[in-house]
Every structure is written in C-alpha cells, then in structure tokens.
Design a protein around this motif. Structure first.
Motif, short mmCIF file in Angstrom:
data_model
loop_
_atom_site.label_atom_id
_atom_site.label_comp_id
_atom_site.label_asym_id
_atom_site.label_seq_id
_atom_site.Cartn_x
_atom_site.Cartn_y
_atom_site.Cartn_z
N ILE A 201 6.98 -9.95 7.25
CA ILE A 201 6.85 -10.91 6.14
C ILE A 201 6.70 -10.12 4.85
O ILE A 201 5.81 -9.26 4.74
CB ILE A 201 5.62 -11.81 6.36
CG1 ILE A 201 5.78 -12.64 7.63
CG2 ILE A 201 5.39 -12.72 5.15
CD1 ILE A 201 4.51 -13.30 8.11
N VAL A 202 7.56 -10.38 3.88
CA VAL A 202 7.54 -9.64 2.61
C VAL A 202 6.51 -10.26 1.66
O VAL A 202 6.49 -11.48 1.44
CB VAL A 202 8.92 -9.64 1.94
CG1 VAL A 202 8.85 -8.91 0.60
CG2 VAL A 202 9.95 -8.98 2.84
N ILE A 203 5.66 -9.38 1.11
CA ILE A 203 4.67 -9.80 0.12
C ILE A 203 4.92 -9.03 -1.17
O ILE A 203 4.68 -7.83 -1.25
CB ILE A 203 3.22 -9.51 0.61
CG1 ILE A 203 2.96 -10.14 1.97
CG2 ILE A 203 2.20 -9.99 -0.44
CD1 ILE A 203 2.90 -11.64 1.98
N ASP A 204 5.42 -9.71 -2.20
CA ASP A 204 5.62 -9.09 -3.52
C ASP A 204 4.41 -9.46 -4.36
O ASP A 204 4.25 -10.63 -4.75
CB ASP A 204 6.91 -9.61 -4.16
CG ASP A 204 7.22 -8.91 -5.49
OD1 ASP A 204 6.28 -8.41 -6.14
OD2 ASP A 204 8.40 -8.88 -5.89
N ASN A 205 3.56 -8.48 -4.63
CA ASN A 205 2.32 -8.79 -5.36
C ASN A 205 2.33 -8.27 -6.80
O ASN A 205 1.28 -7.99 -7.37
CB ASN A 205 1.09 -8.30 -4.60
CG ASN A 205 1.02 -6.78 -4.51
OD1 ASN A 205 1.86 -6.06 -5.04
ND2 ASN A 205 -0.01 -6.28 -3.83
N THR A 206 3.53 -8.17 -7.38
CA THR A 206 3.64 -7.74 -8.78
C THR A 206 2.76 -8.60 -9.68
O THR A 206 2.06 -8.10 -10.55
CB THR A 206 5.10 -7.82 -9.27
OG1 THR A 206 5.92 -6.99 -8.46
CG2 THR A 206 5.21 -7.37 -10.72
#
Length: 224
Positions: A201-206
């Motif tokens: 599962i991809v988590i982009d936390n920018t």
C-alpha cells in the motif's frame, strides 16, 4: 495467537523509522530499523577498512564480518544499536555514514550477511520492520506491506532538521544532493533494489503530518 509481521519500505527521510516505532508501540510489536544495521556496517568499514587512499576496501570489510557484532538493546522502549558493545546510535547518523551507506548496502555480501539476522527476528511474529527491501526480499510473506514516499523537497527539510537536532552541522543543498544520490543508487542497484512490492500500500506523506501518516497506516491494518 501469533502477532502480525509488518513491512514498511520507502525512500530515505519519509519518516519510516520514527513512524514504525510509534505504530509498534500502539500495536505491541517490536520495531526494527534495518537501515541502522547497514549504517552500522558502514560505520565499522569507515573505522576499520579504509585503504591508503582513504576509501573503503570492500575485500577487507568482507573478511572482517566475524568481527562485526551488531545488537539492538532496549532502552526504555527504544531499540539502540550497539556495535561490539559500543553505542553507535548517534555515530551512524553522520554525513560521512550517509554518503557511504548506499555503496555498502548494495554489496551482495553485506546483504547476505544481514539477511539471516533480520529474518530470524521475524520468525516469531510481532515485529514491524522498515527499510528498502523488506516487503520484496527480507519478509516477502509479511502480513502487511507499506511503501512510503514524499517529495524530495519535503524529505530534504526533514533530513536537515534531523541532523540539526542531533547537533550535526548540515547544508540543505548538500542534504538534497545526498538524498538524490542515495535514491538513484538504492533504486538502480542490482541486488535487492529499493522497490515497491506488488501488494504494498503506497503512502505519500508529502502533505501529511506524522500523526496523519500513522492514522492512515493504522486504518489499513484495521481494515484488512
């Protein structure tokens, strides 16, 4: 009932380690920062395996594995890395180690040296492990897999602030250059490259705070 095994991979300075640590506390798991192990080997190499030109002699390092005793010790809930009985938790965060760790980590001999140790720690479950190849190589059968990413600008800011908080002098431009070089080396290396597992599962936390990132990861774990 056997506790879960969680793999968190992703780019440097996306908060993998600090976030994994908090999730481990919430779920009653052991947290293992595998990147610290590679930094530990790199630190050993810089201290003991330099050639006459001041560069790391890989053959000397490989023949010295029997002299490397890495151990995580629990210090009030935090795992501190020791090398041959010495606390190196701060030493492994220096710029010198950061500039060399990707070179060391891409060596098959080093990865094989650390692989068995990492897998043995996960045999009984109840662990969250973060790194770059956990879901693809180290623990391909993990119960949950996540891949963390963020913009290079945001990661530079986080890494710079981390160094300053540790009392280490840093230049933001150099920090960004180091991160970009590490991204390239880690992603293109032949052995166990930085790669998103197909079922991760991809988590982009920018644009997410640490708390929001943790809540998002926990929401997936509760759903599955």
């Amino acid at each position: 009932m056997k506790k879960s095994v969680i793999a968190i991979d992703g780019y440097s300075s996306t908060g993998k380690s600090s976030i994994s640590k908090i999730i481990a506390e919430k779920l009653g798991l052991v947290h293992l920062d595998t990147g610290a192990l590679y930094r530990g080997v790199t630190w050993f190499a810089l201290m003991n395996c330099l050639d006459e030109e001041g560069k790391i002699d890989l053959n000397k390092l490989f023949s010295s594995f029997s002299r490397i005793d890495l151990e995580f010790r629990n210090n009030q809930g935090e795992l501190i890395l020791f090398l041959n009985q010495d606390d190196i938790s701060k030493s492994i965060r220096t710029n010198e180690v950061s500039e060399n760790v990707s070179f060391i980590a891409k060596q098959k001999e080093v990865r094989d040296f650390l692989l068995r140790y990492q897998r043995s720690l996960a045999d009984n479950g109840g662990i969250i492990m973060d790194g770059r190849d956990i879901g693809t190589v180290v623990l391909p059968g993990a119960d949950y897999k996540f891949f963390m990413t963020a913009s290079i600008e945001e990661r530079t800011k986080r890494r710079y602030q981390e160094l300053i908080s540790l009392g280490i002098e840093a230049d933001e431009k150099q920090v960004m250059e180091n991160l970009m070089i590490r991204d390239k080396i880690d992603s293109e290396r032949e052995i166990a490259p930085l790669k998103q597992a197909d079922d991760a599962i991809v988590i982009d936390n920018t644009n997410l705070t640490k708390r929001e990132t943790i809540d998002e990861i926990l929401s997936y774990i509760s759903k599955i």
